[in-house]
Design a protein around this motif. Structure first.
Motif, mmCIF file in Angstrom:
data_model
loop_
_atom_site.group_PDB
_atom_site.id
_atom_site.type_symbol
_atom_site.label_atom_id
_atom_site.label_comp_id
_atom_site.label_asym_id
_atom_site.label_seq_id
_atom_site.Cartn_x
_atom_site.Cartn_y
_atom_site.Cartn_z
ATOM 1 N N PHE A 181 4.841 19.911 3.485
ATOM 2 C CA PHE A 181 6.107 19.221 3.221
ATOM 3 C C PHE A 181 7.025 19.633 4.140
ATOM 4 C CE2 PHE A 181 3.890 19.537 -0.972
ATOM 5 C CZ PHE A 181 3.939 18.211 -1.285
ATOM 6 N N GLY A 182 6.888 20.260 5.126
ATOM 7 C CA GLY A 182 8.166 20.764 6.086
ATOM 8 C C GLY A 182 9.218 21.609 5.151
ATOM 9 N N TYR A 183 10.546 21.144 5.611
ATOM 10 C CA TYR A 183 11.587 21.726 4.734
ATOM 11 C C TYR A 183 11.581 21.049 3.428
ATOM 12 C CZ TYR A 183 12.956 23.982 9.098
ATOM 13 O OH TYR A 183 13.016 24.776 10.115
ATOM 14 N N GLY A 184 11.142 19.973 3.227
ATOM 15 C CA GLY A 184 10.977 19.100 1.672
ATOM 16 C C GLY A 184 11.451 17.666 1.789
ATOM 17 N N THR A 235 18.225 19.592 1.734
ATOM 18 C CA THR A 235 16.856 19.040 1.384
ATOM 19 C C THR A 235 16.176 19.766 -0.102
ATOM 20 O OG1 THR A 235 16.362 18.898 3.721
ATOM 21 C CG2 THR A 235 14.365 19.124 2.263
ATOM 22 N N GLN A 236 15.468 19.106 -0.602
ATOM 23 C CA GLN A 236 15.002 19.530 -1.837
ATOM 24 C C GLN A 236 13.536 20.022 -1.679
ATOM 25 O OE1 GLN A 236 14.432 16.521 -4.967
ATOM 26 N NE2 GLN A 236 13.005 17.859 -6.088
ATOM 27 N N ASP A 237 13.345 21.403 -1.661
ATOM 28 C CA ASP A 237 12.191 22.141 -1.386
ATOM 29 C C ASP A 237 11.089 21.626 -2.396
ATOM 30 O OD1 ASP A 237 10.204 23.870 -0.545
ATOM 31 O OD2 ASP A 237 11.388 25.560 -0.586
ATOM 32 N N ILE A 238 10.161 21.064 -1.853
ATOM 33 C CA ILE A 238 9.120 20.479 -2.864
ATOM 34 C C ILE A 238 7.461 21.145 -2.648
ATOM 35 C CG2 ILE A 238 9.969 18.201 -3.308
ATOM 36 C CD1 ILE A 238 8.434 17.143 -1.184
ATOM 37 N N GLY A 239 7.532 21.955 -1.786
ATOM 38 C CA GLY A 239 6.105 22.708 -1.639
ATOM 39 C C GLY A 239 6.436 24.266 -1.785
ATOM 40 N N ILE A 257 0.754 -1.086 -0.054
ATOM 41 C CA ILE A 257 -0.176 -0.021 -0.194
ATOM 42 C C ILE A 257 0.780 1.183 0.071
ATOM 43 C CG2 ILE A 257 -0.166 0.026 2.483
ATOM 44 C CD1 ILE A 257 -2.923 1.420 2.196
ATOM 45 N N LEU A 258 0.668 1.971 -0.839
ATOM 46 C CA LEU A 258 1.113 3.608 -0.788
ATOM 47 C C LEU A 258 0.551 4.611 0.473
ATOM 48 C CD1 LEU A 258 3.399 5.313 -2.050
ATOM 49 C CD2 LEU A 258 1.557 6.140 -3.568
ATOM 50 N N THR A 259 1.540 4.908 1.171
ATOM 51 C CA THR A 259 1.019 5.607 2.393
ATOM 52 C C THR A 259 2.205 6.618 2.528
ATOM 53 O OG1 THR A 259 -0.025 5.726 4.599
ATOM 54 C CG2 THR A 259 1.899 4.205 3.964
ATOM 55 N N ASN A 260 2.052 7.685 3.386
ATOM 56 C CA ASN A 260 2.934 8.485 3.886
ATOM 57 C C ASN A 260 2.735 9.076 5.203
ATOM 58 O OD1 ASN A 260 1.099 10.833 3.964
ATOM 59 N ND2 ASN A 260 1.195 10.744 1.752
ATOM 60 N N GLY A 261 3.621 9.925 5.733
ATOM 61 C CA GLY A 261 3.332 10.555 6.979
ATOM 62 C C GLY A 261 4.549 10.771 7.895
#
Length: 70
Positions: A55-58, A43-47, A7-11
């Protein structure tokens, strides 16, 4: 998942293992490094530009961070 599925999830619970591993690698290479600073700098900024709610810091970049710690 049941029947050997995925399953694809995040957090944050999932991210914690990756960030902890990166922090440990930084400390093992350079005990005087500011761990948070090194992670955030690489970190790569993604937001939204800068730290944001979603995304926090990315996205952490393990390879880039380790290269810049040495």
């Amino acid at each position: 998942m049941p029947n050997d599925g995925y399953i694809l999830t995040n957090g944050t619970s999932y991210a914690a293992a990756y960030v902890s591993g990166l922090a440990a690698a930084i400390k093992s290479l350079n005990s005087k490094s500011n761990v948070k600073e090194k992670i955030v700098q690489n970190t790569q900024d993604i937001g939204t530009v800068g730290k944001d709610e979603l995304f926090g810091y990315g996205l952490i970049d393990f390879h880039k961070t380790i290269i810049n710690v040495r």
